[in-house]
Motif scaffolding. Structure first.
Motif, PDB file in Angstrom:
ATOM      1  N   TRP A   7      60.384  15.564   3.952  1.00  0.00           N
ATOM      2  CA  TRP A   7      59.187  15.093   4.665  1.00  0.00           C
ATOM      3  C   TRP A   7      58.989  16.015   5.868  1.00  0.00           C
ATOM      4  N   VAL A   8      57.986  16.867   5.799  1.00  0.00           N
ATOM      5  CA  VAL A   8      57.769  17.916   6.799  1.00  0.00           C
ATOM      6  C   VAL A   8      56.817  17.414   7.884  1.00  0.00           C
ATOM      7  N   GLN A   9      57.338  17.250   9.092  1.00  0.00           N
ATOM      8  CA  GLN A   9      56.520  16.874  10.238  1.00  0.00           C
ATOM      9  C   GLN A   9      56.023  18.111  10.999  1.00  0.00           C
ATOM     10  N   ASP A  10      56.844  19.123  11.112  1.00  0.00           N
ATOM     11  CA  ASP A  10      56.467  20.402  11.729  1.00  0.00           C
ATOM     12  C   ASP A  10      56.965  21.526  10.821  1.00  0.00           C
ATOM     13  N   LEU A  11      56.244  22.629  10.815  1.00  0.00           N
ATOM     14  CA  LEU A  11      56.713  23.816  10.104  1.00  0.00           C
ATOM     15  C   LEU A  11      57.586  24.617  11.059  1.00  0.00           C
ATOM     16  N   TYR A  12      58.863  24.626  10.787  1.00  0.00           N
ATOM     17  CA  TYR A  12      59.878  25.104  11.717  1.00  0.00           C
ATOM     18  C   TYR A  12      59.713  26.585  12.041  1.00  0.00           C
ATOM     19  N   THR A  13      59.582  27.412  11.001  1.00  0.00           N
ATOM     20  CA  THR A  13      59.490  28.855  11.222  1.00  0.00           C
ATOM     21  C   THR A  13      58.233  29.215  12.000  1.00  0.00           C
ATOM     22  N   MET A  44      51.613  25.270  13.460  1.00  0.00           N
ATOM     23  CA  MET A  44      52.964  24.733  13.276  1.00  0.00           C
ATOM     24  C   MET A  44      53.017  23.209  13.191  1.00  0.00           C
ATOM     25  N   ALA A  45      52.049  22.497  13.790  1.00  0.00           N
ATOM     26  CA  ALA A  45      52.163  21.041  13.856  1.00  0.00           C
ATOM     27  C   ALA A  45      50.810  20.407  14.127  1.00  0.00           C
ATOM     28  N   VAL A  46      50.691  19.150  13.701  1.00  0.00           N
ATOM     29  CA  VAL A  46      49.585  18.293  14.113  1.00  0.00           C
ATOM     30  C   VAL A  46      50.137  17.383  15.202  1.00  0.00           C
ATOM     31  N   PRO A  47      49.655  17.479  16.434  1.00  0.00           N
ATOM     32  CA  PRO A  47      50.241  16.671  17.516  1.00  0.00           C
ATOM     33  C   PRO A  47      50.231  15.181  17.189  1.00  0.00           C
ATOM     34  N   SER A  48      51.416  14.569  17.238  1.00  0.00           N
ATOM     35  CA  SER A  48      51.511  13.151  16.887  1.00  0.00           C
ATOM     36  C   SER A  48      50.727  12.279  17.854  1.00  0.00           C
ATOM     37  N   VAL A  98      57.798  17.725  -1.700  1.00  0.00           N
ATOM     38  CA  VAL A  98      57.622  18.043  -0.287  1.00  0.00           C
ATOM     39  C   VAL A  98      56.438  17.230   0.208  1.00  0.00           C
ATOM     40  N   VAL A  99      56.662  16.387   1.196  1.00  0.00           N
ATOM     41  CA  VAL A  99      55.596  15.581   1.788  1.00  0.00           C
ATOM     42  C   VAL A  99      55.189  16.237   3.100  1.00  0.00           C
ATOM     43  N   VAL A 100      53.900  16.513   3.262  1.00  0.00           N
ATOM     44  CA  VAL A 100      53.389  17.123   4.484  1.00  0.00           C
ATOM     45  C   VAL A 100      52.338  16.204   5.089  1.00  0.00           C
ATOM     46  N   ILE A 101      52.008  16.445   6.353  1.00  0.00           N
ATOM     47  CA  ILE A 101      51.147  15.510   7.079  1.00  0.00           C
ATOM     48  C   ILE A 101      49.705  15.993   7.215  1.00  0.00           C
ATOM     49  N   HIS A 102      49.390  17.144   6.593  1.00  0.00           N
ATOM     50  CA  HIS A 102      48.027  17.655   6.699  1.00  0.00           C
ATOM     51  C   HIS A 102      47.770  18.607   5.542  1.00  0.00           C
ATOM     52  N   ASP A 103      46.513  18.683   5.118  1.00  0.00           N
ATOM     53  CA  ASP A 103      46.158  19.584   4.017  1.00  0.00           C
ATOM     54  C   ASP A 103      46.471  21.038   4.339  1.00  0.00           C
ATOM     55  N   ARG A 104      46.318  21.434   5.590  1.00  0.00           N
ATOM     56  CA  ARG A 104      46.616  22.820   5.947  1.00  0.00           C
ATOM     57  C   ARG A 104      48.106  23.104   5.851  1.00  0.00           C
ATOM     58  N   PHE A 105      48.934  22.087   6.107  1.00  0.00           N
ATOM     59  CA  PHE A 105      50.364  22.252   5.884  1.00  0.00           C
ATOM     60  C   PHE A 105      50.644  22.496   4.402  1.00  0.00           C
ATOM     61  N   ALA A 106      49.952  21.757   3.549  1.00  0.00           N
ATOM     62  CA  ALA A 106      50.154  21.918   2.108  1.00  0.00           C
ATOM     63  C   ALA A 106      49.851  23.351   1.682  1.00  0.00           C
ATOM     64  N   THR A 107      48.785  23.905   2.225  1.00  0.00           N
ATOM     65  CA  THR A 107      48.423  25.285   1.898  1.00  0.00           C
ATOM     66  C   THR A 107      49.487  26.257   2.368  1.00  0.00           C
ATOM     67  N   THR A 146      43.556  24.389  23.101  1.00  0.00           N
ATOM     68  CA  THR A 146      44.358  24.887  21.993  1.00  0.00           C
ATOM     69  C   THR A 146      43.672  26.086  21.352  1.00  0.00           C
ATOM     70  N   ASP A 147      44.307  26.660  20.363  1.00  0.00           N
ATOM     71  CA  ASP A 147      43.681  27.702  19.557  1.00  0.00           C
ATOM     72  C   ASP A 147      42.438  27.108  18.890  1.00  0.00           C
ATOM     73  N   VAL A 148      41.277  27.693  19.138  1.00  0.00           N
ATOM     74  CA  VAL A 148      40.031  27.086  18.674  1.00  0.00           C
ATOM     75  C   VAL A 148      39.884  27.138  17.157  1.00  0.00           C
ATOM     76  N   THR A 149      40.712  27.926  16.479  1.00  0.00           N
ATOM     77  CA  THR A 149      40.672  27.976  15.018  1.00  0.00           C
ATOM     78  C   THR A 149      41.860  27.252  14.385  1.00  0.00           C
ATOM     79  N   GLY A 150      42.719  26.647  15.197  1.00  0.00           N
ATOM     80  CA  GLY A 150      43.963  26.067  14.708  1.00  0.00           C
ATOM     81  C   GLY A 150      43.807  24.673  14.133  1.00  0.00           C
TER      82      GLY A 150
END
Length: 425
Positions: free
Chosen positions: A139-145, A316-320, A176-185, A336-340
């Motif tokens: 279950w991926v909450q943040d992308l570590y790398t 790297m993350a969606v702020p909780s 793999v469970v991710v918390i956002h579609d962009r994480f899935a990509t 934040t990054d306006v494209t993030g």
């Protein structure tokens, strides 16, 4: 006593009563699975985040609890006072070693929460040796790398090594469970995980449904004047948040004589440095962590709520904190990054405004613009609350996670097993 119900073992560094970060989600998921008929066990650390010191009353070598239908075993591990570099790595390794050395018993599915990446990877190795035929879920909450790279906390060699570890962990998982579609990509494209093995389950607010807030009393409680615009940042104060930008915006507001108060609520590894940098700034206030009721009241009594991220942080993350912010019904400013990914979430919800990261003048201008448009601010706040109730619903998310587990667990082959109330120490 024999139980035919499926048994799920959750492995994660953070668990309630830790008030912020990943902990509320792991706790809610474990309780939700228990309510849905799973026998749920958790192996976790003693509560220590975001202060990076063990909460009073905890700290035993191991400790077993049974809370809200969940059997919890807490394992003592190394907790550095300054969680950076090799000390942070050693902390994760020590927790992974405790996981590896503990008896897991018979289970039907294993869920590892990442981060912490290293301890999850060590748990995956253990699972391959002792529970080879048991479904393993990450279950991926943040992308570590991405976190290491975007925050500049590690050099190229370390990032490359951790990317190899993260890629192996994710590819080795049954799901793999991710918390956002962009994480899935990113997980699919960056680490080569087949898209059909990735599930998107959105996070939710861990606060109860919002009650009517006595705004006047709450503002008086915290010393907020009626004629000042209160901008509240709640949650962890770490490197990723880049909160020096908020200190600079508060200093600029003081220099201009503007009736704005920036409030930093919470704790974290950067708190002391921020207090030193903000010493003597009258438009800056620090608040210690609050209980759930006072926390919700503070969110609902501020004029706007702030997400601030370090320049370069994008994917790297969606702020909780966004889930709680949306629930409060207040407009959100995202520096934040306006494209993030954070900016995308604000736009999808139509719940606030986005300004560039690391630009205190732009942040202050956004505060002034919202103050000048009370009707627009109310609309943005209402949009956030609607998004929270339709897209970020807790029960729907746990139902989705439950169905994923039921598809993975071979129920026809499962036999009744003897299960005590707590894990064996």
């Amino acid at each position: 006593m024999s139980h035919p119900s499926p048994i799920v073992l959750a492995l994660g560094l953070n668990y309630p009563p830790e008030p912020t970060g990943i902990s509320p989600y792991t706790g809610s998921m474990a309780r939700g699975l228990a309510r849905r008929g799973f026998i749920t066990r958790v192996l976790t650390a003693h509560p220590h985040y975001p202060d990076w010191k063990v909460k009073p009353g905890y700290g035993q070598w191991s400790r077993s609890e049974h809370l809200d239908g969940v059997a919890i075993t807490r394992l003592r591990h190394y907790i550095p006072a300054v969680p950076k570099g090799l000390r942070r790595l050693a902390s994760e390794i020590s927790f992974g070693a405790r996981l590896g050395g503990h008896r897991w018993k018979d289970v039907d599915a294993i869920v590892a929460v990442s981060p912490a990446l290293v301890s999850s990877a060590l748990a995956a190795v253990r699972a391959r040796v002792t529970h080879r035929n048991v479904p393993f879920v990450v279950w991926v909450q943040d992308l570590y790398t991405l976190g290491l790279s975007e925050t500049g906390q590690a050099g190229g060699t370390v990032v490359k090594l951790m990317s190899m570890v993260e890629g192996w962990l994710l590819r080795s998982a049954d799901r793999v469970v991710v918390i956002h579609d962009r994480f899935a990509t990113r997980v699919s494209e960056d680490f080569g995980v087949p898209r059909d093995r990735i599930e998107v389950v959105r996070n939710w607010t861990h606060l109860p449904p919002a009650k009517t807030v006595d705004v006047v009393a709450t503002r008086a409680q915290f010393g907020w004047a009626d004629d000042e615009e209160v901008v509240l940042h709640a949650g962890n104060m770490g490197v990723k948040q880049g909160l020096g930008n908020v200190v600079d915006a508060a200093r600029l507001a003081a220099e201009r004589g503007e009736r704005v108060r920036f409030v930093l609520l919470g704790a974290g590894s950067e708190l002391q440095r921020l207090k030193e940098a903000g010493s003597g700034i009258p438009t800056l206030q620090f608040l210690s962590p609050l209980n759930d009721a006072d926390f919700a009241a503070a969110l609902g009594s501020a004029d706007c709520l702030l997400v601030n991220e370090l320049p370069g942080v994008s994917e790297m993350a969606v702020p909780s904190k966004l889930t709680s912010y949306f629930s409060a019904g207040r407009p959100v400013i995202a520096a934040t990054d306006v494209t993030g990914i954070t900016a995308e979430e604000i736009r999808n919800a139509d719940a606030g405004v986005v300004v560039p990261a690391g630009d205190p003048a732009a942040l202050l201008e956004a505060v002034s613009a919202l103050a000048a448009d009370p009707e627009g601010s109310r609309r943005l706040g209402a949009n956030g609350r609607h998004y929270r109730s339709t897209v970020l619903d807790e029960e729907s998310a746990i139902d989705q996670f439950t169905e994923m587990l039921r598809r993975l667990i071979p129920t026809d082959d499962r036999v009744a097993v003897s299960v005590p109330d707590t894990l064996t120490t």
